[in-house]
Design an enzyme around this catalytic site. Structure first.
Site, mmCIF file in Angstrom:
data_model
loop_
_atom_site.group_PDB
_atom_site.id
_atom_site.type_symbol
_atom_site.label_atom_id
_atom_site.label_comp_id
_atom_site.label_asym_id
_atom_site.label_seq_id
_atom_site.Cartn_x
_atom_site.Cartn_y
_atom_site.Cartn_z
ATOM 1 N N THR A 121 3.602 -7.224 0.096
ATOM 2 C CA THR A 121 3.485 -7.777 -1.248
ATOM 3 C C THR A 121 3.868 -9.251 -1.277
ATOM 4 O OG1 THR A 121 3.974 -5.647 -2.198
ATOM 5 C CG2 THR A 121 4.584 -7.532 -3.530
ATOM 6 N N ARG A 149 -2.206 5.603 -7.769
ATOM 7 C CA ARG A 149 -0.762 5.369 -7.616
ATOM 8 C C ARG A 149 -0.418 3.935 -8.013
ATOM 9 N NH1 ARG A 149 2.498 1.515 -4.616
ATOM 10 N NH2 ARG A 149 4.510 2.463 -4.193
ATOM 11 N N VAL A 150 0.607 3.765 -8.809
ATOM 12 C CA VAL A 150 1.096 2.430 -9.159
ATOM 13 C C VAL A 150 2.556 2.364 -8.753
ATOM 14 C CG1 VAL A 150 1.531 0.791 -11.024
ATOM 15 C CG2 VAL A 150 -0.531 2.209 -11.078
ATOM 16 N N GLY A 151 2.937 1.297 -8.068
ATOM 17 C CA GLY A 151 4.328 1.151 -7.624
ATOM 18 C C GLY A 151 5.134 0.292 -8.575
ATOM 19 N N ASP A 152 6.171 -0.294 -8.026
ATOM 20 C CA ASP A 152 7.084 -1.111 -8.826
ATOM 21 C C ASP A 152 6.479 -2.449 -9.251
ATOM 22 O OD1 ASP A 152 7.255 -1.687 -5.898
ATOM 23 O OD2 ASP A 152 8.392 -3.398 -6.645
ATOM 24 N N THR A 172 9.824 -6.823 -3.222
ATOM 25 C CA THR A 172 8.886 -6.154 -2.334
ATOM 26 C C THR A 172 9.587 -4.938 -1.734
ATOM 27 O OG1 THR A 172 7.457 -6.406 -0.390
ATOM 28 C CG2 THR A 172 9.539 -7.597 -0.349
ATOM 29 N N GLY A 173 8.805 -4.000 -1.239
ATOM 30 C CA GLY A 173 9.411 -2.835 -0.598
ATOM 31 C C GLY A 173 8.861 -1.538 -1.149
ATOM 32 N N GLY A 175 8.092 1.036 -3.404
ATOM 33 C CA GLY A 175 8.059 1.034 -4.859
ATOM 34 C C GLY A 175 8.732 2.221 -5.514
HETATM 35 N N1 ASP Z 1 6.342 -2.672 -3.642
HETATM 36 C C1 ASP Z 1 4.976 -2.418 -3.302
HETATM 37 C C2 ASP Z 1 4.580 -1.077 -3.860
HETATM 38 O O1 ASP Z 1 5.341 -0.140 -3.737
HETATM 39 C C3 ASP Z 1 4.675 -2.450 -1.841
HETATM 40 C C4 ASP Z 1 5.289 -3.597 -1.061
HETATM 41 O O2 ASP Z 1 6.065 -4.361 -1.595
HETATM 42 O O3 ASP Z 1 4.978 -3.745 0.133
HETATM 43 O O4 ASP Z 1 3.484 -0.963 -4.334
#
Ligand code: ASP
Length: 251
Positions: A121, A149-152, A172-173, A175
């Site tokens: 991200t 799917r939707v993340g953070d 980032t990371g 989610g």
């Molecule tokens: N945070 C993002 C998500 O979970 C993925 C990422 O940061 O690599 O969609």
């Protein structure tokens, strides 16, 4: 800030815009958010498949839409109405990710198939001379995610937050863990309670690990322009323009 993110979305090195991870159906679905710390206005989009620079669309939502978040076909309809070009879903797919997806489809999904696991991200935080802070985040999400799917990343307070009273953050990371601790808002709250920029960043990532067993990282600027960076993944690429105008880059 938006321009910096557009450059990163265009670069297939990162999991954002062109070159993002494919979902389980072999399609790219993009999420992005932008937040203005002066007004607390934000614009976010999720699951868009035909917009090459979702951060531009997020800004249009923030500035020209009565709502704060649009998803999927509705978001694309809004993009077209705002004069943003729509692309074909295939235009977002690069060879590297197509191959990774094909390998995952044959058997188990393995992290090592995905180069951009290490280059995920993208995000940016900017502070201008008037003390206005804007933060933004853009992502293709996690590899081989379920469609829809939707993340953070596009969620206010989770993948991004900005408030001129404290600072701005982009995360980032993983989610699903980041959402549990509302990571970006937690980091901004650390600033609000008087932590310095680096301590605020460290404490937020510590919370992510301790309470959600999560891996991730964040970049942060406090309201005076002091940067903080923290991550508990093997590495996270980041950089900033120091107050003297010099560029500092770290991995
Ligand atoms: N945070 C993002 C998500 O979970 C993925 C990422 O940061 O690599 O969609």
């Amino acid at each position: 800030m938006e321009a910096a993110i557009v450059v990163l979305e265009e670069d297939p090195t990162f999991d954002a815009g062109f070159g993002s991870h494919l979902n389980r159906d072999g399609r790219v679905e993009l999420d992005a958010i932008i937040m203005d710390g002066a007004t607390l206005n934000a614009g976010a989009v999720a699951s868009v498949q035909r917009v090459r620079n979702p951060i531009r669309l997020a800004r249009k939502v923030m500035e020209s839409c009565e709502h704060m978040m649009l998803v999927g076909a509705g978001a694309e309809q809004f993009a077209a109405a705002q004069g943003l070009p729509l692309c074909q879903p295939e235009d977002l797919i690069c060879e590297r990710e197509k191959k990774a997806w094909a390998k995952c489809s044959e058997g188990d999904h393995l992290a090592e198939f995905h180069f951009s696991h290490r280059h995920g991200t993208v995000g940016a935080v900017a502070l201008d001379v008037q003390g206005r802070i804007v933060a933004g985040t853009s992502t293709g999400g996690t590899c081989c995610k379920l469609p829809g799917r939707v993340g953070d990343s596009p969620l206010i307070g989770c993948g991004c937050y900005a408030d001129i009273e404290a600072g701005g953050v982009s995360c980032t990371g993983w989610g699903e863990a980041i959402m549990k601790v509302v990571l970006a808002k937690s980091a901004v709250d650390n600033l609000r309670s008087g932590e310095n920029a680096q301590k605020a960043a460290d404490a937020a990532v510590h919370l992510l690990a301790r309470r959600a067993n999560g891996a991730g990282g964040l970049i942060l600027l406090d309201r005076n322009g002091k940067p903080g960076f923290a991550f508990n993944t093997s590495h996270m690429a980041y950089g900033y323009v120091a107050l003297d105008g010099s560029f500092v880059v770290e991995v």
